[in-house]
Design an enzyme around this catalytic site. Structure first.
Site, PDB file in Angstrom:
ATOM      1  N   THR A  26       0.862  -1.193   0.000  1.00  9.52           N
ATOM      2  CA  THR A  26       0.000   0.000   0.000  1.00  9.52           C
ATOM      3  C   THR A  26       0.894   1.238   0.000  1.00  9.52           C
ATOM      4  O   THR A  26       1.249   1.743  -1.051  1.00  9.52           O
ATOM      5  CB  THR A  26      -0.978  -0.010   1.187  1.00  9.52           C
ATOM      6  N   LYS A  53       4.592  -6.885   3.420  1.00  4.01           N
ATOM      7  CA  LYS A  53       4.289  -5.489   3.176  1.00  4.01           C
ATOM      8  C   LYS A  53       4.082  -4.814   4.521  1.00  4.01           C
ATOM      9  O   LYS A  53       3.632  -5.420   5.492  1.00  4.01           O
ATOM     10  CB  LYS A  53       3.057  -5.312   2.287  1.00  4.01           C
ATOM     11  N   THR A  94       2.919  -8.791  12.098  1.00  8.20           N
ATOM     12  CA  THR A  94       3.102  -7.483  11.498  1.00  8.20           C
ATOM     13  C   THR A  94       2.426  -7.420  10.146  1.00  8.20           C
ATOM     14  O   THR A  94       2.563  -8.303   9.340  1.00  8.20           O
ATOM     15  CB  THR A  94       4.588  -7.164  11.307  1.00  8.20           C
ATOM     16  N   GLU A 127       7.011   4.928   7.385  1.00  8.75           N
ATOM     17  CA  GLU A 127       6.552   6.127   6.678  1.00  8.75           C
ATOM     18  C   GLU A 127       7.350   7.358   7.108  1.00  8.75           C
ATOM     19  O   GLU A 127       7.363   7.738   8.276  1.00  8.75           O
ATOM     20  CB  GLU A 127       5.055   6.316   6.933  1.00  8.75           C
ATOM     21  N   ASN A 171       0.296  10.304   5.976  1.00  7.17           N
ATOM     22  CA  ASN A 171      -0.941   9.911   6.647  1.00  7.17           C
ATOM     23  C   ASN A 171      -2.039  10.955   6.548  1.00  7.17           C
ATOM     24  O   ASN A 171      -3.223  10.609   6.592  1.00  7.17           O
ATOM     25  CB  ASN A 171      -0.641   9.543   8.093  1.00  7.17           C
ATOM     26  N   SER A 196      -6.905  10.518   0.368  1.00  8.08           N
ATOM     27  CA  SER A 196      -7.203  11.519  -0.660  1.00  8.08           C
ATOM     28  C   SER A 196      -6.768  11.047  -2.047  1.00  8.08           C
ATOM     29  O   SER A 196      -5.860  10.256  -2.186  1.00  8.08           O
ATOM     30  CB  SER A 196      -6.493  12.831  -0.338  1.00  8.08           C
TER      31      SER A 196
END
Length: 408
Positions: free
Chosen positions: A156, A182, A193, A280, A403, A408
């Site tokens: 993702t 992933k 995880t 991230e 995040n 969006s």
């Protein structure tokens, strides 16, 4: 949305093929992102399965069904959907999963309980049954693909594909493990995880495979965090086809059992580190080593308190040797600690020992260490023999950007 590749990224390795395992990928169209988003893996009859799953009580139907079916010990197929987690979707979400299981089972000719399904992506949107049906239909006749294609398809917000492998000698037979995973955000597994899958050609009884995976999980996946948030969909599954031809491993008394367990642990550790390296917005990979705790589990909890601290993570992002924030995190962990026995260091240089800043502390080597990409934090509680190492990444503005724009 495409994200810049993590500066901590590792190139995808050359994973060996596993006899009895065939991966395929197709585009189901769960999101309008112009890439494949459904991975379908077929498994030879007799394949053993083991799994660990999230402890998040708002988990998906995929997790509920997987947790039930893994107890039966056998698998024939795996389907992974990306772009929609199908979590918090009630009976509609469960119906979508059962539809996939029944569709694949009818094609293969196996009980539906031997079809495992995972989904990852946005929470609260039911998996579209029409897209799932059409996607699976295409997957059933798709050409085999590479491990790298399969790893990319289950992603993702990941910025690079993640895979790992290992081998072990079981008696006179070499067995191989290939694995993909992933994960990038919503990472603080309290069991496993994100979504991870291990495939081996070893002949292993399901009970022993489960024991190996559970033990490895405690020292790898349950020792990583990116943001302290445990996903609703976390799943790690291990599949063993038995095609290597070794005498089946039934317990630690079997020849090669210890070597096989070590190889499972090695692969899980590699995968866990890759997830953290793709955290991230991550710029730095951080290892927090705790010693001198009253037990190993207490050491792990102290380590996780440090690794989850936004103040510690932002200090390291800013290359600030603010060891007082580590003191704070130790004290809030809720585990036995003594302020006057506590020692803290960075990169092998002690800043404080036995509750006091070192009189001759030179911050220069610590500052130089913090400018690197691989950071180590050392904590000695001075109370016992318990040890643990946990892994995390720094906290940067990139995490906020990813995040804030996720839906969006």
């Amino acid at each position: 949305m495409a994200y810049p590749v993590s500066p901590l990224a590792s190139p995808f390795p050359a994973l060996p093929e596993i006899a009895g395992v065939t991966p395929h990928v197709v585009r189901a169209g769960y999101k309008d992102w112009g890439r494949c988003d459904l991975t379908y893996v077929t498994l030879e009859e007799g394949t053993a399965v083991a799994g660990v799953f999230t402890k998040n009580v708002c988990c998906s139907s995929e997790v509920d069904l997987g947790r039930e079916n893994v107890k039966l010990g056998r698998a024939r197929a795996l389907v992974v959907n990306a772009g929609n987690s199908n979590a918090f979707t009630g009976y509609r979400g469960r119906e979508a999963v059962e539809q996939i299981m029944e569709q694949v089972a009818a094609h293969i000719g196996c009980p539906k309980e031997q079809v495992f399904v995972s989904s990852t992506g946005v929470i609260g949107v039911p998996l579209p049954k029409d897209k799932a049906r059409e996607g699976v239909e295409k997957a059933l006749t798709a050409e085999p693909c590479s491990w790298e294609d399969a790893a990319k398809t289950i992603a993702t917000t990941d910025t690079f594909a993640k895979g790992a492998s290992a081998t072990a000698m079981v008696g006179d037979t070499k067995v191989t493990i290939s694995a993909i995973i992933k994960g990038s955000g919503m990472i603080a597994p309290d069991m496993a995880t994100m979504l991870g899958y291990l495939f081996t050609d070893a002949a292993v009884e399901p009970g022993f495979l489960q024991a190996c995976l559970s033990a490895a999980n405690l020292r790898t996946f349950s020792c990583i965090t990116v943001d302290s948030d445990t996903s609703t969909s976390d799943t790690v599954l291990a599949f063993a086809t038995g095609k290597a031809g070794n005498a089946p491993i039934t317990g630690f008394d079997s020849p090669g059992a210890h070597a096989f367990a070590a190889a499972i642990h090695d692969v899980c550790r590699q995968l866990a580190h890759l997830v953290v390296r793709d955290g991230e917005g991550a710029q730095k990979f951080i290892a927090v080593s705790v010693s001198g705790a009253v037990s190993d589990e207490s050491a792990r909890k102290v380590g996780m308190a440090i690794a989850n601290s936004p103040l510690v993570k932002t200090a390291i992002a800013g290359e600030d040797a603010n060891w007082g924030r580590v003191v704070m995190a130790v004290g809030k962990a809720g585990e036995p600690a003594d302020r006057d026995k506590l020692s803290i260091g960075f990169g092998g240089t002690w800043a404080a020992q036995q509750g006091l800043p070192l009189a001759d502390y030179d911050e220069a080597p610590v500052a130089a260490h913090l400018k690197g990409q691989d950071i180590s934090v050392e904590v000695d509680l001075g109370l016992g023999e318990g040890t643990a190492t946990v892994w995390t990444c720094d906290l940067t503005h990139g995490y906020i950007s990813i995040n804030a724009d996720y839906r969006s």
